[in-house]
Design a protein around this motif. Structure first.
Motif, mmCIF file in Angstrom:
data_model
loop_
_atom_site.group_PDB
_atom_site.id
_atom_site.type_symbol
_atom_site.label_atom_id
_atom_site.label_comp_id
_atom_site.label_asym_id
_atom_site.label_seq_id
_atom_site.Cartn_x
_atom_site.Cartn_y
_atom_site.Cartn_z
ATOM 1 N N TYR A 118 15.263 1.200 0.329
ATOM 2 C CA TYR A 118 16.050 2.114 1.158
ATOM 3 C C TYR A 118 15.840 1.784 2.635
ATOM 4 C CZ TYR A 118 16.949 5.027 -2.998
ATOM 5 O OH TYR A 118 17.361 5.483 -4.223
ATOM 6 N N LYS B 2 21.675 1.275 -1.538
ATOM 7 C CA LYS B 2 20.981 2.554 -1.496
ATOM 8 C C LYS B 2 21.650 3.408 -0.420
ATOM 9 C CE LYS B 2 17.823 0.806 -4.290
ATOM 10 N NZ LYS B 2 17.921 1.064 -5.749
ATOM 11 N N PRO B 3 21.839 4.699 -0.706
ATOM 12 C CA PRO B 3 22.492 5.560 0.279
ATOM 13 C C PRO B 3 21.679 5.639 1.568
ATOM 14 C CG PRO B 3 22.357 6.635 -1.877
ATOM 15 C CD PRO B 3 21.529 5.396 -1.955
ATOM 16 N N ALA B 4 22.393 5.860 2.662
ATOM 17 C CA ALA B 4 21.738 6.090 3.946
ATOM 18 C C ALA B 4 21.065 7.467 3.906
ATOM 19 C CB ALA B 4 22.779 6.022 5.058
ATOM 20 N N PRO B 5 20.123 7.705 4.813
ATOM 21 C CA PRO B 5 19.417 8.997 4.771
ATOM 22 C C PRO B 5 20.353 10.175 5.046
ATOM 23 C CG PRO B 5 18.425 7.506 6.392
ATOM 24 C CD PRO B 5 19.654 6.850 5.904
ATOM 25 N N PHE B 6 20.040 11.300 4.465
ATOM 26 C CA PHE B 6 20.796 12.531 4.745
ATOM 27 C C PHE B 6 19.871 13.722 4.555
ATOM 28 C CE2 PHE B 6 21.590 11.299 0.293
ATOM 29 C CZ PHE B 6 21.097 12.405 -0.379
ATOM 30 N N GLN B 35 30.563 12.115 -8.684
ATOM 31 C CA GLN B 35 30.929 10.888 -9.389
ATOM 32 C C GLN B 35 31.815 9.957 -8.554
ATOM 33 O OE1 GLN B 35 29.345 10.531 -12.753
ATOM 34 N NE2 GLN B 35 28.311 11.954 -11.373
ATOM 35 N N VAL B 38 29.007 9.726 -4.619
ATOM 36 C CA VAL B 38 27.740 8.974 -4.632
ATOM 37 C C VAL B 38 27.970 7.454 -4.696
ATOM 38 C CG1 VAL B 38 25.484 8.715 -5.726
ATOM 39 C CG2 VAL B 38 26.515 10.982 -5.539
ATOM 40 N N ARG B 109 29.555 15.232 -15.627
ATOM 41 C CA ARG B 109 29.112 15.610 -14.287
ATOM 42 C C ARG B 109 30.274 15.969 -13.372
ATOM 43 N NH1 ARG B 109 24.856 17.728 -12.714
ATOM 44 N NH2 ARG B 109 25.120 16.942 -10.600
ATOM 45 N N ARG C 23 17.551 11.230 -0.696
ATOM 46 C CA ARG C 23 18.541 10.200 -1.029
ATOM 47 C C ARG C 23 18.110 9.328 -2.208
ATOM 48 N NH1 ARG C 23 18.157 5.203 3.208
ATOM 49 N NH2 ARG C 23 16.026 5.498 3.952
ATOM 50 N N VAL C 24 16.906 9.496 -2.681
ATOM 51 C CA VAL C 24 16.448 8.656 -3.792
ATOM 52 C C VAL C 24 17.142 9.091 -5.080
ATOM 53 C CG1 VAL C 24 14.449 8.041 -5.213
ATOM 54 C CG2 VAL C 24 14.254 8.106 -2.717
ATOM 55 N N THR C 25 17.780 8.143 -5.735
ATOM 56 C CA THR C 25 18.527 8.482 -6.948
ATOM 57 C C THR C 25 17.557 8.808 -8.080
ATOM 58 O OG1 THR C 25 18.576 6.202 -7.719
ATOM 59 C CG2 THR C 25 20.412 6.913 -6.304
ATOM 60 N N ASP C 28 16.106 5.612 -9.521
ATOM 61 C CA ASP C 28 14.985 5.024 -8.770
ATOM 62 C C ASP C 28 13.726 5.865 -8.915
ATOM 63 O OD1 ASP C 28 16.159 2.705 -7.830
ATOM 64 O OD2 ASP C 28 16.923 3.633 -5.990
ATOM 65 N N LEU C 65 23.091 10.451 -9.385
ATOM 66 C CA LEU C 65 22.474 11.763 -9.273
ATOM 67 C C LEU C 65 21.232 11.552 -8.416
ATOM 68 C CD1 LEU C 65 23.213 14.371 -10.903
ATOM 69 C CD2 LEU C 65 21.441 13.716 -12.509
ATOM 70 N N PHE C 66 21.014 12.442 -7.473
ATOM 71 C CA PHE C 66 19.784 12.341 -6.700
ATOM 72 C C PHE C 66 18.678 13.062 -7.462
ATOM 73 C CE2 PHE C 66 23.288 12.116 -3.605
ATOM 74 C CZ PHE C 66 23.074 10.803 -3.182
#
Lengths: 792, 291, 165
Positions: A118, B2-6, B35, B38, B109, C23-25, C28, C65-66
């Protein structure tokens, strides 16, 4: 002898861990390692004018940010040319990190290492690369044209290499032929798409100066030797393990991808374990692709469709670099004749650079193109002359009494292409019987009368498998009686743990459970080549046989001494040896292994035999270890074939087209296959299933789509359409066995067979359904609809 | 990927959720089933600073029938609708449409409200809402409002919802009275893929056999789901015949503006849409006749 | 909060606690924090199905899904599929996959098992077409799906298995 396992459909030894979530793939190692992420060029061709990494370095958790200027020694040079060739006029490979020019969108420009992926991606996003765009060349035919922009700024044109060969006299044959036709065939870019992407984990132990790498590769030995040389380390201080690998299909055979050098390099530089797990987007733009050829064929035939001469001039898209040399197009050229006699055959291939992802073998490796061209030629010749294409095939077949058959052109290993064995007529007959071809044809005619658009297509191929140079195997017997087998190449799902165990168990008279197989770990065996070209069962399988035979010889000799009989009278059965005719005079293999190691000390209960034997020997005035023998029951043997062995097969497809939407449904798919003797029919059938699925994907769904500026436009599983269970037909299979005379097991490879003729069979079926030629693959519904309209 | 921080918020009530949207303004994004959102975050095509997860807002998870209207809370999962067995005969358009959404794990979902608010022009829910002349409720800082289907969809991934509004409820009028048939058909490259083109239709027949009401909603063929009003008009008062359907199809393809992409050119999508209009009408008419 | 938070999950009947950024899925978190590496990542955008796990008995893509979202739910992964979560016994689906050679490289296998598990829970006697349609959200690059379909049909023909918990 215990019941023979060779040839039996035994269930796989490796399944248990995969079914329970205990498989160990590269990403599963080193849970606390730092992670790498890469900045990749988003332009297909540009000069790098500046890289600003300052902001990236400030991201919390970042351990290092690297560009080409940080690289040192050999690592800063261009990556090795994997398959050198004199015919390469521009043998260009890439730098691990781009130096001053990027030549495809996806080329690695900078590397970040951070505490996790990340954070590494956060930092990579903050690296600013300044580019001066250069004109990209994306289309293969354009790239091959005079005056085209060049894929590399310093080159005069885009030619990577050129090869031509002639067997017989094609010009004379074409001049004399009653009918001469000229056709063009096109196959577009695709890619392997293993479900597990590539991954590398490296741990450097500074105290011992040792580097241990887990790599999702098909060729751990090459990675090991190569890295040792690049880093200037002793080979024995570098080890590479290919643990469980989630599919490869050729994509993971390259040594090296940039990341395979950079991750271990960073682990040494930073002194922490570093992991990189390629994500799917990277796999689309940073891992090699294949297919991508344009063929222009001229063929001369007589009135009965006998091919008198054939010329193929073709272009091969090598992408931005050519680390795999000219192997792919050479395979196409050598395998183009397939099961047919081409007494006058000439090819001229040109391998051409484009500003796209580099290409290297993907399951089939140049052969799907070859089968597509040849089988479309057969079909079109039949169509032009009003003949049944099955008759045309039969008239041109190489006959069973013509083996070994010299094709007359050079094989991919540099030697002549010589088919070892085959019986093509029998193969075609087997397919047609399974297909029930007369009934199928009647049924299709009935369906057509009711307005359905249906067709039948057949296609054949010959596949050179089991090529050298060599593979090795270590076989030993552990104190607990386990037969331990190790080979050096990696495994990606081909059931090597099971089929090698079958071979060793048969030789040593143990049950399958009594054999443990390790693959792809250079700590166990350092010498080997890799898993590619449908070669492993053949080459490593025969090495396992040899090593097991040697261990058997040793064991018989030790047992003969203990049991006081001749070695020929020692019987191997159920994990023990016993005297022929006296099954109660028996020694379990484990105890025999201990006994074969005469020791000073009985370091365990089972070791007493060794110590006692040692004492007995001295008491009798003998050497504990007789002249010419070695302690333990262990052998390492290698097998190096003289050339490939040639499997073959015929596929039949029944397709239906929705003439309003152009959608294609494969109603039936029938496979005939012959890869010589079969070690495990269940495994062979499974290989065919998977190969056919990739073939059907390649024919009707999967295509790497480049935009005019050279970006991959469908770099996701939403847009690159891997076939699913819902699209696949049930595959019917029939097998013949024409053993290879070239190796002791009589086997040939099967890994790629399922894929090779699929595009050809589907194209022939579609042509039959639509009444217009289908000479380009893949075809998507919109393409098919255009063909429907052309037919109207 | 990987998603950016939030920043993550999991409000327990609508009131709280709206408060968070007001507080964070454009920086916030509503997370429903996730769905679609994300995957976009994984590619970093969407990088919201704040995620407001509606998963804990119980008042959005209801479904009931009020008279002839199916009422679905915005967080109703696709799977829940698919499992309404009675709906399969009452209004196959809905269930057939829902079954074409992705795959089981996606339908487990993904939510009705999420799909409508996301407004993918190739998605099924918008067509269902449009075809049935449904409406949605939204709540924002200024309270509740109702938005008719025809007013909801504006262009690609854009609706009439304000950034601080949350779609709360969907109301779908179910067929009543006259014999009615409906159907949802689409062409997708693989099972579960977004449609190259798709058609949801519902037609009602007069006792004399002519069509008294027809709805055609098309997806994948414009910047938003399209009601083919002229084609519907061309159907009304006519018998459900092949010729009439063919005529309606040719009118309908004049009402759409498909764009080109990897899975089909504009011309191809237009053509396929016409084919699907005809096929959907044929199925719906058969069902109406049997009703 | 963008910083790490405590996350408590119920997985295969066992409670686990770890820390991760929001943000961690879930995928992961299962793999890296809980060391349950049987759940695999093949695409990270919800298309391949390799990361499929059960949440409250229903399949979900754990890459979409987080981990924070999965708190308070009942999760099951491939590690929990065998009876009592033991390493020795196999669930009838796992046995059928083994017998029918329904796996090669094994990477997609956990996802297929979890999807097939949900299918047989909701439809204990599916037809071949229903199996193919249901499993179309799971991609496999090795088997051509044929033996996977056969294995699911074979498992369906067996007596009702014990659930995983």
């Amino acid at each position: 002898m215990t019941t023979r396992l060779f040839g039996e459909p035994v269930a796989r030894k490796e399944d248990g861990r995969f079914l329970t979530g205990r498989g160990r793939y590269t990403a599963d190692f080193e849970p606390h390692a730092a992670h790498a992420a890469f900045v990749r060029s988003d332009l297909a061709h540009a000069r790098i004018t500046g890289i600003d990494t300052a902001a990236a370095g400030e991201v919390p958790g970042v351990l290092g940010v690297f560009t080409w200027t940080d690289l040192d020694g050999e690592v800063a040079e261009r990556l090795p040319l994997l398959v050198p060739s004199d015919a390469l006029v521009n043998p260009r490979t890439q730098h691990a990190l781009a130096r001053d020019e990027v030549c495809y969108a996806g080329e690695v420009v900078a590397m970040v290492v951070a505490r996790d992926r990340y954070a590494a991606e956060d930092a990579a996003e903050r690296i600013l690369v300044e580019y001066e765009p250069l004109p990209p060349v994306v289309d293969l035919e354009t790239a091959a044209s005079p005056g085209a922009p060049t894929a590399h700024a310093d080159m005069q044109d885009n030619l990577a290499g050129r090869v031509s060969e002639e067997h017989g006299d094609v010009d004379r044959a074409l001049t004399a032929a009653p009918h001469v036709f000229g056709w063009r065939f096109v196959m577009e870019r695709s890619a392997a798409m293993p479900l597990e992407t590539r991954a590398v984990v490296a741990r450097y132990d500074q105290t011992e100066d040792r580097l241990l790498i887990h790599d999702s590769t098909q060729a751990p030995t090459g990675v090991r030797f190569g890295l040792a040389m690049l880093f200037g380390m002793d080979t024995d201080r570098v080890h590479v393990v290919a643990p469980d690998v989630g599919g490869g299909f050729g994509q993971k055979v390259i040594q090296f991808y940039p990341e395979e050098v950079l991750v271990p390099w960073a682990a040494r530089r930073l002194g922490v374990p570093v992991k990189w797990v390629e994500d799917r987007r990277e796999n689309f733009i940073g891992s090699n692709q294949e297919r991508g050829q344009i063929h222009d064929v001229r063929v001369g035939v007589d009135d009965e469709g006998r091919i008198l001469g054939l010329e193929d001039r073709f272009l091969h898209d090598t992408g931005a670099y050519c680390s795999y040399g000219l192997i792919l197009p050479i395979i196409t050229a050598a395998q183009l004749p397939g099961p047919y006699r081409l007494e006058n055959y000439r090819y001229e291939l040109r391998s051409v650079f484009t500003n796209t992802v580099p290409t290297s073998p993907y399951r089939g490796a140049g052969r799907p193109h070859a089968a597509f061209v040849m089988e479309r030629v057969i079909e079109k010749v039949a169509g032009e002359l009003g003949l049944d294409s099955l008759d045309v095939r039969r008239r041109n077949f190489i006959q069973p009494d013509q083996f070994p058959y010299h094709v007359g052109v050079t094989f991919q290993d540099g030697g002549p292409t010589v088919y070892d064995s085959g019986d093509y007529e029998r193969g075609l007959d087997a397919l047609l019987a399974e297909l029930d071809v007369e009934r199928t044809r009647t049924e299709l005619a009935d369906w057509r009368r009711t307005g359905r658009t249906v067709g039948l297509g057949v296609a054949g191929y010959v596949e050179g498998t089991g090529i050298g140079p060599y593979e090795g195997a270590s076989v030993s017997i552990d104190p607990d009686g386990t037969v331990s087998v190790a080979t050096a190449h990696g495994t990606q799902g081909q059931a090597h743990e099971t089929v090698f165990a079958q071979i060793a168990a048969d030789e040593l008279g143990t049950p399958l459970e009594g054999v443990r197989v390790t693959t792809g770990d250079t700590r166990r065996l350092g010498f080997g080549v890799g898993t590619y070209a449908s070669r492993t069962a053949v080459v490593a399988g025969n090495a396992v046989l040899r090593a097991a035979q040697e261990v058997r010889r040793q064991a018989a000799s030790v047992a003969a001494r203990i049991l006081e009989v001749a070695p020929e009278d020692v019987v191997f059965q159920d994990g023990s040896v016993h005297v022929a005719g006296a099954p109660d005079r028996r020694i379990p293999l484990g105890r025999l292994a201990m006994a074969s190691n005469p020791t000073r000390y009985a370091f365990g209960r089972d070791a007493e035999e060794g110590a006692r034997l040692s004492q007995l020997a001295y008491a009798g005035g003998d050497r504990p270890l007789p002249e010419g023998s070695r302690p333990g029951l262990a052998a390492v043997e290698y097998y190096s074939p003289t050339s490939g062995v040639f499997g073959f097969g015929f596929h039949g497809a029944v397709v239906e087209v929705d003439p309003e939407t152009g959608e294609v449904r494969v109603l039936r798919y029938v496979v005939h296959h012959d890869s010589g003797r079969v070690i495990n029919p269940m495994v062979v059938e499974g290989q065919i299933h998977g190969g056919v699925a990739q073939g059907i994907g390649g024919a009707l769904y999967e295509r790497i789509a480049y935009g005019p500026e050279g970006q991959v436009q469908n770099a996701s599983f939403m847009d690159f359409l891997l076939v699913s269970a819902a699209e696949m037909p049930r595959i019917e299979q029939v097998h013949t066995e024409t053993p290879s005379p070239n190796n002791p097991l009589g086997i040939k490879g099967v890994g790629e067979a399922g894929t090779i003729p699929v595009s050809a069979a589907i194209a022939n079926a579609l042509s039959d359904a639509l009444g217009v030629p289908v000479d380009r693959m893949p075809v998507m519904p919109e393409d098919v609809l255009a063909l429907v309209r052309a037919a109207e | 990927m990987k998603p950016a921080p939030f920043s993550y918020f999991a409000p327990r009530s609508l009131h709280e959720a709206v408060g968070l949207l007001v507080e964070h303004g454009d920086a916030a994004k509503v997370l429903a089933g996730g769905q679609s959102l994300v995957p976009m975050m994984a590619f970093r095509l969407a990088m919201p600073d704040v995620l407001v997860d509606l998963g804990g807002v119980g008042e959005l998870e209801h479904s009931r029938v009020e008279g002839d209207t199916l009422v679905l809370g915005a967080m109703t999962r696709h799977r829940a609708v698919q499992d309404m067995g009675w709906l399969r005969t009452r209004c196959p358009l809905i269930v057939e449409g829902v079954e074409l959404i992705g795959h089981p794990a996606i339908r487990n979902r993904g939510t009705v409200g999420g799909s409508l608010a996301h407004a993918d022009p190739a998605a099924e829910w918008p067509a269902i809402l449009l075809a049935l002349d449904g409406e949605v409720d939204a709540v924002g800082p200024n309270g509740n409002r109702t938005i008719r289907a025809a007013d909801l969809f504006q262009t690609y991934f854009t609706t009439a919802l304000a950034p601080d509004e949350i779609l709360t409820e969907v109301r779908l009028p179910l067929p009543d009275g006259a014999p009615t048939g409906s159907a949802f058909v689409e062409m997708a490259r693989r099972h579960g893929d977004f449609a190259v083109a798709g058609v949801g239709t519902q037609i009602s027949l007069h006792p004399n056999g002519t069509i008294v009401d027809a709805r055609l909603a098309l997806i994948g063929v414009a910047d938003r789901p399209v009601r083919a009003g002229s084609a519907e008009a061309a159907l009304r008062g006519h018998g459900p015949t092949e010729e009439v359907f063919a005529e309606a199809a040719s009118v309908a393809i004049g009402e759409i503006e498909p764009s080109s992409d990897l899975h089909g050119s504009s011309d191809y999508r237009r053509h396929v849409a016409g084919v699907l209009v005809r096929r959907a009408l044929t199925i719906a008419a058969r069902r109406a006749a049997a009703a | 909060m963008t910083g790490a938070v405590d996350i408590t999950l119920l997985v295969n009947g066992k409670t686990y606690t770890g820390r991760a950024e929001p943000r961690v899925t879930l995928a992961d978190f299962l793999r890296d924090e809980l060391r349950l590496t049987g759940t695999h990542l093949g695409c990270e955008h919800g298309a391949c199905g390799a990361c499929t796990v059960l949440m409250d008995g229903r399949t979900v893509r754990s890459c979409l899904l987080f981990a924070v979202q999965a708190q308070g739910h009942d999760l099951a992964t491939v590690e929990g599929l065998a009876p009592a979560g033991g390493a020795e016994g196999l669930h009838p689906l796992q046995e059928a996959f083994h017998r029918m050679h329904a796996l090669q490289c094994g990477f997609c296998t956990p996802g297929f098992l979890m999807s097939a598990y949900e299918l047989l829970q909701s439809n204990p006697r599916p037809t071949e077409e229903e199996v193919r349609t249901w499993l179309s959200g799971n991609l496999c690059r090795c088997t051509g799906y044929q033996n996977i379909v056969e294995a699911v049909l074979a498992a369906a023909a067996e007596p009702e298995p014990e659930a995983h918990q």
